[in-house]
Motif scaffolding. Structure first.
Motif, PDB file in Angstrom:
ATOM      1  N   GLU A  29      -4.891  -1.174   0.127  1.00 37.79           N
ATOM      2  CA  GLU A  29      -3.951  -1.469   1.302  1.00 37.79           C
ATOM      3  C   GLU A  29      -2.589  -1.910   0.551  1.00 37.79           C
ATOM      4  O   GLU A  29      -1.961  -2.624   1.189  1.00 37.79           O
ATOM      5  CB  GLU A  29      -4.354  -2.263   2.378  1.00 37.79           C
ATOM      6  N   LEU A  30      -2.617  -2.019  -0.708  1.00 31.89           N
ATOM      7  CA  LEU A  30      -1.365  -2.730  -1.470  1.00 31.89           C
ATOM      8  C   LEU A  30      -0.933  -3.944  -1.113  1.00 31.89           C
ATOM      9  O   LEU A  30       0.267  -4.273  -1.111  1.00 31.89           O
ATOM     10  CB  LEU A  30      -0.095  -1.462  -1.084  1.00 31.89           C
ATOM     11  N   ASP A  31      -1.810  -4.689  -0.926  1.00 27.55           N
ATOM     12  CA  ASP A  31      -1.791  -6.122  -0.549  1.00 27.55           C
ATOM     13  C   ASP A  31      -1.173  -6.596  -1.992  1.00 27.55           C
ATOM     14  O   ASP A  31      -1.391  -6.429  -3.017  1.00 27.55           O
ATOM     15  CB  ASP A  31      -3.019  -6.883  -0.263  1.00 27.55           C
ATOM     16  N   GLY A  32       0.008  -7.498  -1.604  1.00 33.25           N
ATOM     17  CA  GLY A  32       0.767  -8.182  -2.615  1.00 33.25           C
ATOM     18  C   GLY A  32       1.846  -7.316  -2.992  1.00 33.25           C
ATOM     19  O   GLY A  32       2.773  -7.855  -3.809  1.00 33.25           O
ATOM     20  N   PHE A  33       1.987  -6.065  -2.902  1.00 39.52           N
ATOM     21  CA  PHE A  33       3.235  -5.028  -2.939  1.00 39.52           C
ATOM     22  C   PHE A  33       4.334  -5.346  -1.833  1.00 39.52           C
ATOM     23  O   PHE A  33       3.824  -5.156  -0.680  1.00 39.52           O
ATOM     24  CB  PHE A  33       2.795  -3.815  -3.138  1.00 39.52           C
ATOM     25  N   LYS A  34       5.401  -5.908  -2.204  1.00 34.15           N
ATOM     26  CA  LYS A  34       6.228  -6.181  -0.926  1.00 34.15           C
ATOM     27  C   LYS A  34       7.107  -4.987  -0.401  1.00 34.15           C
ATOM     28  O   LYS A  34       7.705  -4.229  -1.470  1.00 34.15           O
ATOM     29  CB  LYS A  34       7.295  -7.172  -1.470  1.00 34.15           C
ATOM     30  N   GLN A  99       1.254   7.029   6.749  1.00 33.25           N
ATOM     31  CA  GLN A  99       0.184   7.686   7.470  1.00 33.25           C
ATOM     32  C   GLN A  99      -1.157   7.139   6.884  1.00 33.25           C
ATOM     33  O   GLN A  99      -1.388   6.185   6.009  1.00 33.25           O
ATOM     34  CB  GLN A  99       0.410   9.229   6.982  1.00 33.25           C
ATOM     35  N   ILE A 100      -1.889   7.153   7.642  1.00 36.25           N
ATOM     36  CA  ILE A 100      -3.513   6.903   7.433  1.00 36.25           C
ATOM     37  C   ILE A 100      -3.724   7.639   5.844  1.00 36.25           C
ATOM     38  O   ILE A 100      -3.672   8.839   5.867  1.00 36.25           O
ATOM     39  CB  ILE A 100      -4.672   7.413   8.496  1.00 36.25           C
ATOM     40  N   GLY A 101      -4.336   6.817   5.002  1.00 32.52           N
ATOM     41  CA  GLY A 101      -4.809   7.384   3.760  1.00 32.52           C
ATOM     42  C   GLY A 101      -3.670   7.044   2.672  1.00 32.52           C
ATOM     43  O   GLY A 101      -3.920   7.284   1.580  1.00 32.52           O
ATOM     44  N   PHE A 102      -2.526   6.520   3.124  1.00 30.38           N
ATOM     45  CA  PHE A 102      -1.376   6.217   2.341  1.00 30.38           C
ATOM     46  C   PHE A 102      -0.929   4.803   2.278  1.00 30.38           C
ATOM     47  O   PHE A 102      -0.953   4.241   3.412  1.00 30.38           O
ATOM     48  CB  PHE A 102      -0.194   7.268   2.750  1.00 30.38           C
ATOM     49  N   GLY A 103      -0.314   4.355   1.441  1.00 33.32           N
ATOM     50  CA  GLY A 103       0.355   2.927   1.256  1.00 33.32           C
ATOM     51  C   GLY A 103      -0.685   2.107   1.898  1.00 33.32           C
ATOM     52  O   GLY A 103      -1.521   1.543   1.368  1.00 33.32           O
ATOM     53  N   LYS A 104       0.052   1.308   2.795  1.00 30.91           N
ATOM     54  CA  LYS A 104      -0.537  -0.031   3.268  1.00 30.91           C
ATOM     55  C   LYS A 104      -1.375   0.424   4.402  1.00 30.91           C
ATOM     56  O   LYS A 104      -2.188  -0.600   5.014  1.00 30.91           O
ATOM     57  CB  LYS A 104       0.536  -0.964   3.642  1.00 30.91           C
ATOM     58  N   SER A 105      -1.580   1.616   4.891  1.00 27.75           N
ATOM     59  CA  SER A 105      -2.578   1.872   5.896  1.00 27.75           C
ATOM     60  C   SER A 105      -3.986   2.220   5.416  1.00 27.75           C
ATOM     61  O   SER A 105      -4.125   2.275   4.208  1.00 27.75           O
ATOM     62  CB  SER A 105      -2.087   3.277   6.801  1.00 27.75           C
ATOM     63  N   SER A 106      -4.781   2.029   6.431  1.00 25.92           N
ATOM     64  CA  SER A 106      -6.333   2.255   6.237  1.00 25.92           C
ATOM     65  C   SER A 106      -6.784   3.481   5.029  1.00 25.92           C
ATOM     66  O   SER A 106      -6.210   4.361   5.281  1.00 25.92           O
ATOM     67  CB  SER A 106      -7.173   2.461   7.439  1.00 25.92           C
ATOM     68  N   SER A 110     -14.311   8.251   4.930  1.00 19.47           N
ATOM     69  CA  SER A 110     -14.334   9.682   5.238  1.00 19.47           C
ATOM     70  C   SER A 110     -13.316  10.014   6.541  1.00 19.47           C
ATOM     71  O   SER A 110     -13.421   9.122   7.337  1.00 19.47           O
ATOM     72  CB  SER A 110     -15.777  10.340   5.594  1.00 19.47           C
ATOM     73  N   TYR A 111     -12.689  11.127   6.405  1.00 20.05           N
ATOM     74  CA  TYR A 111     -11.792  11.265   7.591  1.00 20.05           C
ATOM     75  C   TYR A 111     -11.433  12.773   7.507  1.00 20.05           C
ATOM     76  O   TYR A 111     -11.102  13.481   6.376  1.00 20.05           O
ATOM     77  CB  TYR A 111     -10.531  10.571   7.273  1.00 20.05           C
ATOM     78  N   LYS A 229     -10.995   4.440  -6.734  1.00 18.20           N
ATOM     79  CA  LYS A 229     -11.747   5.320  -6.358  1.00 18.20           C
ATOM     80  C   LYS A 229     -11.545   5.779  -4.906  1.00 18.20           C
ATOM     81  O   LYS A 229     -11.511   7.134  -4.439  1.00 18.20           O
ATOM     82  CB  LYS A 229     -13.279   5.084  -6.478  1.00 18.20           C
ATOM     83  N   ILE A 230     -11.652   4.852  -3.961  1.00 22.46           N
ATOM     84  CA  ILE A 230     -11.487   5.288  -2.570  1.00 22.46           C
ATOM     85  C   ILE A 230     -10.075   5.731  -2.209  1.00 22.46           C
ATOM     86  O   ILE A 230      -9.811   6.763  -1.484  1.00 22.46           O
ATOM     87  CB  ILE A 230     -11.830   3.835  -1.724  1.00 22.46           C
ATOM     88  N   VAL A 231      -8.971   5.048  -3.166  1.00 24.54           N
ATOM     89  CA  VAL A 231      -7.646   5.665  -2.969  1.00 24.54           C
ATOM     90  C   VAL A 231      -7.398   7.160  -3.252  1.00 24.54           C
ATOM     91  O   VAL A 231      -7.086   7.931  -2.765  1.00 24.54           O
ATOM     92  CB  VAL A 231      -6.500   4.891  -3.557  1.00 24.54           C
ATOM     93  N   ALA A 232      -8.260   7.416  -4.602  1.00 21.59           N
ATOM     94  CA  ALA A 232      -8.237   8.692  -5.126  1.00 21.59           C
ATOM     95  C   ALA A 232      -8.885   9.592  -4.259  1.00 21.59           C
ATOM     96  O   ALA A 232      -8.564  10.761  -4.164  1.00 21.59           O
ATOM     97  CB  ALA A 232      -8.926   8.836  -6.315  1.00 21.59           C
ATOM     98  N   TRP A 233     -10.029   9.299  -3.701  1.00 18.66           N
ATOM     99  CA  TRP A 233     -10.855   9.989  -2.428  1.00 18.66           C
ATOM    100  C   TRP A 233      -9.985  10.610  -1.441  1.00 18.66           C
ATOM    101  O   TRP A 233      -9.826  11.609  -0.909  1.00 18.66           O
ATOM    102  CB  TRP A 233     -12.157   9.483  -1.876  1.00 18.66           C
ATOM    103  N   ASN A 234      -9.193   9.706  -0.957  1.00 13.93           N
ATOM    104  CA  ASN A 234      -8.110   9.904   0.151  1.00 13.93           C
ATOM    105  C   ASN A 234      -7.127  10.691  -0.249  1.00 13.93           C
ATOM    106  O   ASN A 234      -6.803  11.789   0.405  1.00 13.93           O
ATOM    107  CB  ASN A 234      -7.594   8.740   0.814  1.00 13.93           C
ATOM    108  N   ASN A 235      -6.708  10.602  -1.431  1.00 20.20           N
ATOM    109  CA  ASN A 235      -5.674  11.361  -2.098  1.00 20.20           C
ATOM    110  C   ASN A 235      -6.069  12.931  -2.241  1.00 20.20           C
ATOM    111  O   ASN A 235      -5.308  13.853  -1.909  1.00 20.20           O
ATOM    112  CB  ASN A 235      -5.310  10.953  -3.476  1.00 20.20           C
ATOM    113  N   ALA A 236      -7.450  13.156  -2.403  1.00 20.40           N
ATOM    114  CA  ALA A 236      -7.880  14.351  -2.590  1.00 20.40           C
ATOM    115  C   ALA A 236      -8.124  14.982  -1.162  1.00 20.40           C
ATOM    116  O   ALA A 236      -7.982  16.129  -1.119  1.00 20.40           O
ATOM    117  CB  ALA A 236      -9.368  14.221  -3.174  1.00 20.40           C
ATOM    118  N   LEU A 237      -8.756  14.063  -0.386  1.00 15.30           N
ATOM    119  CA  LEU A 237      -8.800  14.749   1.082  1.00 15.30           C
ATOM    120  C   LEU A 237      -7.518  15.086   1.704  1.00 15.30           C
ATOM    121  O   LEU A 237      -7.591  16.002   2.364  1.00 15.30           O
ATOM    122  CB  LEU A 237      -9.633  13.455   1.938  1.00 15.30           C
TER     123      LEU A 237
END
Length: 330
Positions: A29-34, A99-106, A110-111, A229-237
């Motif tokens: 969720e990009l914690d630390g990125f302003k 959007q969900i799956g991107f940036g600071k969002s969840s 699976s989605y 890995k979970i970021v890559a999975w959402n990128n793939a989805l």
């Protein structure tokens, strides 16, 4: 004096080495990125799971003019900073969701991603803010989402503005269907150099700058982080709806006043590397795709930016913003 300079050089070298050995790391969720503006959270339940949709909401909350900016696939809301600042100066309220799956969002485990679902999520967030009428802007993949939103919820839209949107051709007609594992494998193999080289070639005509490099900071941190890995999975989805939903098939259903801002040098063609057997079509010919889209969307206006590519708002901001102001009427 020499000893002093040697000492400073030693400290500098140690600092560089420490940075190289301990690169910036960001979680999913990009914690630390302003982000450039305050980040808010909209909590909701979708597909039987609790999710957090992050968004920026800047400008006067009582402003008469409201605009919503939708990001593309390879970025999230932070890259709208310069446009948003100029819009606020012009008395707009500006809402920029991740959007969900991107940036600071969840990033769900699976989605079922679809542009209909993302549009519904966005509408739900805007309903929560009691925003009922607005201009809607979509860039790249955000253009596919903005089109879906405008068709599904037309009474909310003043103007629909598409900036080098993908989906101006039916990828499913020309491209082999791929399992999500195909995209997941590609995402796991992603590196910063690969991302930079892709954008340099496809977005900026072989050129590069420090401004373009800054856009890669979130990716750099997530690649180094433990959640890749979970970021890559959402990128793939999220490739699923790009290749399975025929957005141009909905163009005839658009009733909102629509503007297409097209950098004509753009060659973005998702799936050109796995065309169906016998397909000769060249994907991503935006010089022609923009004109065809104009013909498909009744009453639409096409503004061509000659010599610019997929990221006109970064490649030549002055040229882009002049066209953008014409569209919004300021």
């Amino acid at each position: 004096m020499k000893k002093y300079f040697y000492f400073l050089f030693f400290i500098f070298a140690v600092t560089l080495q420490a940075f190289a050995e301990n690169p910036i790391k960001y979680n999913k969720e990009l914690d630390g990125f302003k982000y450039p503006f305050e980040v808010n959270t909209y909590k909701f339940n979708s597909q039987n799971q609790d999710l957090k949709m992050r968004y920026m909401d800047i400008g006067d909350k009582d402003a008469q003019k409201v605009i919503v900016l939708l990001h593309g696939k390879n970025f999230s809301g932070y890259y709208w900073e310069k446009v948003a600042k100029d819009l606020v100066k012009r008395k707009y309220r500006v809402v920029i969701p991740d959007q969900i799956g991107f940036g600071k969002s969840s990033k769900p485990d699976s989605y079922q991603y679809s542009f209909g679902q993302l549009a519904l999520n966005t509408k739900s967030m805007l309903d929560n803010l009691n925003i009922k009428k607005f201009d809607l802007v979509g860039h790249s993949m955000g253009g596919m989402l903005a089109t879906t939103f405008a068709v599904n919820y037309p009474k909310f839209i003043n103007k629909l503005i598409l900036i080098n949107p993908i989906g101006l051709e039916d990828y499913g007609k020309y491209v082999e269907f791929k399992d999500v594992n195909f995209f997941y494998k590609r995402e796991l193999a992603k590196t910063l150099d690969k991302a930079r080289n892709y954008q340099k070639k496809n977005y900026y005509d072989g050129k590069w700058s420090s401004e373009y490099e800054e856009l890669l900071i979130p990716l750099k941190g997530m690649l180094a982080g433990e959640d890749w890995k979970i970021v890559a999975w959402n990128n793939a989805l999220t490739y699923g709806p790009i290749f399975s939903e025929n957005i141009i098939g909905r163009f005839s259903q658009i009733t909102s006043k629509t503007f297409l801002i097209i950098g004509t040098r753009d060659k973005t063609g998702p799936g050109r590397g796995w065309l169906k057997e016998g397909v000769k079509r060249k994907l991503g010919e935006y010089k022609e795709l923009g004109k065809r889209a104009k013909d498909m969307v009744k009453g639409s206006v096409l503004i061509e930016l000659d010599g610019l590519g997929h990221m006109p708002q970064y490649e030549n901001y002055d040229v882009f913003i002049e066209a953008f102001y014409k569209v919004i009427g300021d």
